[in-house]
Design a protein around this motif. Structure first.
Motif, mmCIF file in Angstrom:
data_model
loop_
_atom_site.group_PDB
_atom_site.id
_atom_site.type_symbol
_atom_site.label_atom_id
_atom_site.label_comp_id
_atom_site.label_asym_id
_atom_site.label_seq_id
_atom_site.Cartn_x
_atom_site.Cartn_y
_atom_site.Cartn_z
ATOM 1 N N THR A 186 0.900 -1.221 0.005
ATOM 2 C CA THR A 186 -0.105 -0.014 0.021
ATOM 3 C C THR A 186 0.976 1.198 0.022
ATOM 4 O O THR A 186 0.422 2.007 -0.757
ATOM 5 N N HIS A 187 2.106 1.480 0.612
ATOM 6 C CA HIS A 187 2.843 2.463 0.896
ATOM 7 C C HIS A 187 4.273 1.897 1.396
ATOM 8 O O HIS A 187 4.492 0.609 1.848
ATOM 9 N N MET A 188 5.256 2.843 1.450
ATOM 10 C CA MET A 188 6.683 2.592 1.676
ATOM 11 C C MET A 188 6.870 2.701 2.999
ATOM 12 O O MET A 188 8.227 2.545 3.407
ATOM 13 N N HIS A 189 5.996 2.724 4.133
ATOM 14 C CA HIS A 189 6.454 2.787 5.334
ATOM 15 C C HIS A 189 7.031 1.262 5.636
ATOM 16 O O HIS A 189 6.375 0.337 5.201
ATOM 17 N N PRO A 190 8.103 1.251 6.733
ATOM 18 C CA PRO A 190 8.575 0.028 7.013
ATOM 19 C C PRO A 190 7.946 -1.288 7.380
ATOM 20 O O PRO A 190 8.150 -2.316 7.296
ATOM 21 N N ASP A 191 6.636 -0.900 8.321
ATOM 22 C CA ASP A 191 5.794 -1.856 8.751
ATOM 23 C C ASP A 191 4.931 -2.598 7.385
ATOM 24 O O ASP A 191 4.442 -3.826 7.594
ATOM 25 N N HIS A 192 4.867 -1.822 6.239
ATOM 26 C CA HIS A 192 4.232 -2.371 5.199
ATOM 27 C C HIS A 192 5.236 -3.007 3.987
ATOM 28 O O HIS A 192 4.649 -3.931 3.774
ATOM 29 N N VAL A 193 6.366 -2.371 4.001
ATOM 30 C CA VAL A 193 7.020 -2.595 2.887
ATOM 31 C C VAL A 193 8.312 -3.549 3.468
ATOM 32 O O VAL A 193 8.994 -3.964 2.516
ATOM 33 N N GLY A 221 -1.115 12.473 1.670
ATOM 34 C CA GLY A 221 -0.882 13.036 2.777
ATOM 35 C C GLY A 221 -0.096 12.302 4.157
ATOM 36 O O GLY A 221 0.641 12.779 4.698
ATOM 37 N N HIS A 222 -0.554 11.005 4.200
ATOM 38 C CA HIS A 222 0.212 10.039 5.247
ATOM 39 C C HIS A 222 1.444 9.579 4.317
ATOM 40 O O HIS A 222 2.491 9.609 5.070
ATOM 41 N N SER A 223 1.275 9.511 3.095
ATOM 42 C CA SER A 223 2.616 9.000 2.444
ATOM 43 C C SER A 223 2.359 9.770 0.918
ATOM 44 O O SER A 223 1.005 9.835 0.754
ATOM 45 N N GLY A 257 -5.172 0.240 4.180
ATOM 46 C CA GLY A 257 -3.778 0.448 4.339
ATOM 47 C C GLY A 257 -3.797 1.527 5.568
ATOM 48 O O GLY A 257 -4.662 1.233 6.572
ATOM 49 N N ASP A 258 -2.946 2.590 5.395
ATOM 50 C CA ASP A 258 -3.045 3.514 6.750
ATOM 51 C C ASP A 258 -4.006 4.837 6.275
ATOM 52 O O ASP A 258 -3.913 5.582 7.149
ATOM 53 N N GLN A 259 -4.619 4.634 5.110
ATOM 54 C CA GLN A 259 -5.374 5.889 4.624
ATOM 55 C C GLN A 259 -6.367 6.192 5.367
ATOM 56 O O GLN A 259 -7.146 7.157 5.479
HETATM 57 ZN ZN LIG Z 1 2.099 4.165 7.068
#
Ligand SMILES: [Zn+2]
Length: 324
Positions: free
Chosen positions: A67-74, A171-173, A190-192
């Motif tokens: 969903t996005h590049m934050h370490p917990d996701h990617v 906005g969040h990423s 995701g985190d959206q």
């Molecule tokens: Zn995130």
């Protein structure tokens, strides 16, 4: 557990106060399409190793979507795609930004960033802590694959015979991917969109004048117009929930109320570090300082872009904000 037919809900551990991330395994023919992967830790690797022969029934992973590049996701995307020799699907800005941040590992903290946090009002202890932590992003992710498949807004991705539509939020990423399946009435958010916490919306040193809160609020409104309120929302943290539109309304109201309180507080000039008590309910220690500063600056920049506040630098390079 099963969240819907062919949609498995798995949880990966996180070594922090927010102690888990939800990831999704979608049945896709003889394989699984995974959505998000967990942070790169030995605990996450062990959890995946248990899942492969267990809940995933020994079927291979055919594709990884982040969903996005934050370490917990990617964080484990590179590990999973190499292990199963499969592709990573991601939006372009998330992929590129992730590569950029990972490349900070081993670099000196840049003067631009030190100037940025000094302007926000940080003291020497906080600056030294930042310098010591700089470049840490890359430690939490397994190296990304060197190529990826780009996902763009509105793309229709077929997974297991069903169509999932890509909806981009900001906005969040920078270019966050949500996936909406009208047939199953599901949205992987995701985190959206999160049910219990507000997603961090921050200004970072690479783009000090950015207005991510305006992008966030626009994304919230757009999701409400494009996704039916009937969906079961599958978020990255806490539990799946119904009531998407009500939650979107709460999220935008929270930020608008914070902006109102902030404008009121800025009758007297304040620095970014002076507005934490206006914005947050709990005290901000060193460990939360980067998030809190980024979020405060997001609201301050939003007021500036709305021409409701101005920013003035003093002789020490510290920024003071006041409402107009
Ligand atoms: Zn995130």
């Amino acid at each position: 557990m099963q969240a819907a037919p062919g949609v498995l809900w798995l949880r990966m551990p996180l070594p922090m106060a927010l102690d888990h991330i939800n990831v999704w395994a979608l049945a896709d023919g003889d394989t699984w399409t995974l959505v998000d992967t967990g942070m790169q830790t030995t605990d996450t690797a062990a959890a995946w190793q248990t899942a492969f022969p267990g809940v995933l029934c020994g079927r291979p992973v055919g594709r990884v979507i982040c969903t996005h590049m934050h370490p917990d996701h990617v964080g484990m995307a590179g590990w999973l795609t190499r292990r199963f020799d499969c592709r990573l699907w991601m939006t372009r800005l998330e992929y590129v930004t992730c590569r950029m941040l990972a490349a900070d590992l081993g670099r000196e903290p840049p003067p631009d960033a030190v100037r940025f946090y000094r302007a926000a009002g940080w003291d020497e202890e906080a600056i030294e802590d930042y310098k010591a932590r700089f470049g840490g992003f890359g430690k939490h992710i397994y190296a990304l694959p060197d190529s990826f498949r780009r996902v763009t807004d509105g793309d229709e991705i077929e997974i297991g015979g069903r169509m999932w539509r890509a909806i981009i939020g900001r906005g969040h990423s920078p270019e966050h991917l949500c996936l909406h399946c009208p047939e199953l009435a599901l949205m992987i958010s995701g985190d959206q969109v999160l049910p219990r916490i507000t997603s961090n919306v921050s200004v970072f040193p690479t783009e000090p004048e950015a207005d991510p809160l305006a992008e966030w609020l626009a994304s919230i409104a757009e999701i409400a117009s494009r996704v039916s309120d009937e969906v079961l929302v599958l978020p990255s943290h806490n539990e799946p929930f119904r009531g998407l539109h009500a939650r979107l309304g709460q999220l935008s109201a929270w930020h608008e109320e914070a902006l109102d309180r902030l404008r009121e507080a800025l009758r007297h000039p304040r620095r970014a570090v002076d507005v934490f008590d206006v914005m947050f309910r709990r005290p901000v220690g060193l460990s939360l300082l980067t998030f809190a500063t980024g979020e405060a600056l997001a609201h301050l920049n939003c007021l500036i872009h709305r021409q409701q506040a101005v920013r003035e630098l003093d002789a020490e390079g510290v920024a003071w904000y006041r409402s107009v």
